[in-house]
Design an enzyme around this catalytic site. Sequence first.
Site, PDB file in Angstrom:
ATOM      1  N   CYS A   1      46.514  51.107  41.831  1.00 36.33           N
ATOM      2  CA  CYS A   1      45.880  52.137  40.998  1.00 36.33           C
ATOM      3  C   CYS A   1      46.081  51.737  39.546  1.00 36.33           C
ATOM      4  O   CYS A   1      46.701  52.444  38.756  1.00 36.33           O
ATOM      5  CB  CYS A   1      46.488  53.505  41.268  1.00 36.33           C
ATOM      6  SG  CYS A   1      46.515  53.986  43.012  1.00 36.33           S
ATOM      7  N   ALA A   2      45.545  50.585  39.161  1.00 38.07           N
ATOM      8  CA  ALA A   2      45.890  49.951  37.891  1.00 38.07           C
ATOM      9  C   ALA A   2      45.378  50.711  36.681  1.00 38.07           C
ATOM     10  O   ALA A   2      45.994  50.662  35.617  1.00 38.07           O
ATOM     11  CB  ALA A   2      45.355  48.517  37.868  1.00 38.07           C
TER      12      ALA A   2
ATOM     13  N   GLY B   1      45.762  49.564  32.964  1.00 36.57           N
ATOM     14  CA  GLY B   1      46.585  48.378  33.128  1.00 36.57           C
ATOM     15  C   GLY B   1      47.930  48.348  32.452  1.00 36.57           C
ATOM     16  O   GLY B   1      48.528  47.279  32.330  1.00 36.57           O
ATOM     17  N   GLY B   2      48.468  49.497  32.042  1.00 38.75           N
ATOM     18  CA  GLY B   2      49.761  49.504  31.375  1.00 38.75           C
ATOM     19  C   GLY B   2      50.861  48.877  32.211  1.00 38.75           C
ATOM     20  O   GLY B   2      51.620  48.023  31.735  1.00 38.75           O
ATOM     21  N   LYS B   3      50.953  49.266  33.470  1.00 34.06           N
ATOM     22  CA  LYS B   3      51.999  48.713  34.339  1.00 34.06           C
ATOM     23  C   LYS B   3      51.647  47.299  34.788  1.00 34.06           C
ATOM     24  O   LYS B   3      52.539  46.474  35.007  1.00 34.06           O
ATOM     25  CB  LYS B   3      52.243  49.642  35.522  1.00 34.06           C
ATOM     26  CG  LYS B   3      52.851  50.977  35.097  1.00 34.06           C
ATOM     27  CD  LYS B   3      53.152  51.862  36.291  1.00 34.06           C
ATOM     28  CE  LYS B   3      53.730  53.195  35.811  1.00 34.06           C
ATOM     29  NZ  LYS B   3      52.749  53.997  35.056  1.00 34.06           N
TER      30      LYS B   3
ATOM     31  N   ASP C   1      41.352  49.427  41.129  1.00 31.86           N
ATOM     32  CA  ASP C   1      41.349  50.879  41.057  1.00 31.86           C
ATOM     33  C   ASP C   1      40.082  51.364  41.748  1.00 31.86           C
ATOM     34  O   ASP C   1      39.022  50.725  41.624  1.00 31.86           O
ATOM     35  CB  ASP C   1      41.373  51.353  39.601  1.00 31.86           C
ATOM     36  CG  ASP C   1      41.831  52.790  39.465  1.00 31.86           C
ATOM     37  OD1 ASP C   1      42.952  53.011  38.992  1.00 31.86           O
ATOM     38  OD2 ASP C   1      41.068  53.702  39.852  1.00 31.86           O
TER      39      ASP C   1
ATOM     40  N   ASP D   1      50.682  53.462  41.607  1.00 34.20           N
ATOM     41  CA  ASP D   1      50.805  54.411  40.499  1.00 34.20           C
ATOM     42  C   ASP D   1      49.837  55.548  40.818  1.00 34.20           C
ATOM     43  O   ASP D   1      48.710  55.591  40.330  1.00 34.20           O
ATOM     44  CB  ASP D   1      50.460  53.719  39.179  1.00 34.20           C
ATOM     45  CG  ASP D   1      50.831  54.552  37.965  1.00 34.20           C
ATOM     46  OD1 ASP D   1      51.396  55.645  38.155  1.00 34.20           O
ATOM     47  OD2 ASP D   1      50.544  54.116  36.843  1.00 34.20           O
TER      48      ASP D   1
ATOM     49  N   CYS E   1      53.534  60.201  37.590  1.00 35.15           N
ATOM     50  CA  CYS E   1      53.977  60.783  36.325  1.00 35.15           C
ATOM     51  C   CYS E   1      54.041  62.296  36.517  1.00 35.15           C
ATOM     52  O   CYS E   1      53.417  63.070  35.801  1.00 35.15           O
ATOM     53  CB  CYS E   1      53.066  60.399  35.161  1.00 35.15           C
ATOM     54  SG  CYS E   1      51.311  60.692  35.441  1.00 35.15           S
TER      55      CYS E   1
END
Length: 432
Positions: free
Chosen positions: A238-239, A242-244, A262, A309, A362
């Site tokens: 679940c990019a 793309g932070g992670k 994603d 994510d 989150c």
Amino acid sequence: MTPAARISAAIEVLTDLIQRRRPAADALKDWGLARRFAGSKDRAAVASLVYDALRRRASSAHALGEETPRALVLGMLVSQRGMRADEIAALFTGQNHAPAPLTEFEVAGLVTFDLSAAPGWVRADVPEWLWPSFVEAFAEHAVAEGEALAERAPVDIRANRLKTGRDALRSALAHLQPEMGAWSPDALRFQPGPDGRGPTLQSEAAFFAGEFEIQDEGSQLVAALAGARAGETVIDLCAGAGGKTLALAALMGNEGRIFATDLDSRRLSPLHDRLTRSGASNVEVRVPRSRGHDALSDLSGTADLVVVDAPCTGSGTWRRNPDAKWRVRPGALAERIKEQAEVLDRAAGLVRSGGRIAYITCSVLPEENDVAVEAFLARHPGFALVPMRDLLSAGEVDYGLLARFATQSGLQLSPARTGTDGFYLSCLAAPG
């Protein structure tokens, strides 16, 4: 615009977003477009007033005795801005675009601003229907956790170790007075200014050079604890933007392979430019050609690590999105729980024998965290929880202090506990 006129504008924006149940950003954008006379400082000041009022919506309504946009702003000026009743009255004159004068009822509420008899969800500024979840998650600390989620958030960045180190980056940004992160070895932090905003980091030369990315320290931390190792095959399921993905590439030193995808291909759009700027060369973006198309069909059973994510209510990010907590509804939570189960089941088919799944949200709601993990384990009895002691001691930093924030099935970060957004992590080992 005068300070009083800005307050009137904030009341107007709040009226629009509450009546139409729309995101604050949309209401603020429309207000700005309709009032070209408002400069950038005026727009920033009005936005700060609106967001601060939404942070304290429940407590302001209780103290003022009514849940009107005007009452929300009045309560915020006391609880968030620390103003006295006479200082507020000097702004509410009814003249030159100022709000109408205070009533005796309003003055009484501002003078006392009494929450002593208020229920927990009011003091915590949490939606009433979600309060049982908060109590389940945090027990006697539930009010403190809600209050922390109602505070303004700092701005965190992650030093991109593919191009620089944290100490060198700190020196390059010394004019902005960065603080060292408390947990992540790559984190720098900037406290919000009087307007609730941090510095304009995207205009810094170091940003254009790809030396850092804006990323909450909690997000950095769960990415590190996911346990990606150089040389492995990793799937970021679940990019999104793309932070992670970028954090994983840096942690792996560009060694191995990362496949980022994603289900919503539109969310992947920013990742391409971010990859170029970052210098990450071990990432392949897999874009679904259409809804229902499986962009990872050739990778079944091959991944050493699948990072999930997961879509969630975002309750852990309410410091940054205070309007979101008042718009979430039981139906949305039920839909997120369904989506979480689906993406976890998909991850189970991608991980190799003996590999692992890192489940991240989150969120601070048990329904999206421990409960979701336990339901997955019931559906996939061959999988097992990776012990928390293994997660906290496997990387380059010993995170033993975080063990006190372990839950039944994972790790829960939060503003009150760790000074980060509310991230959850659970790692699951595949059989074999």
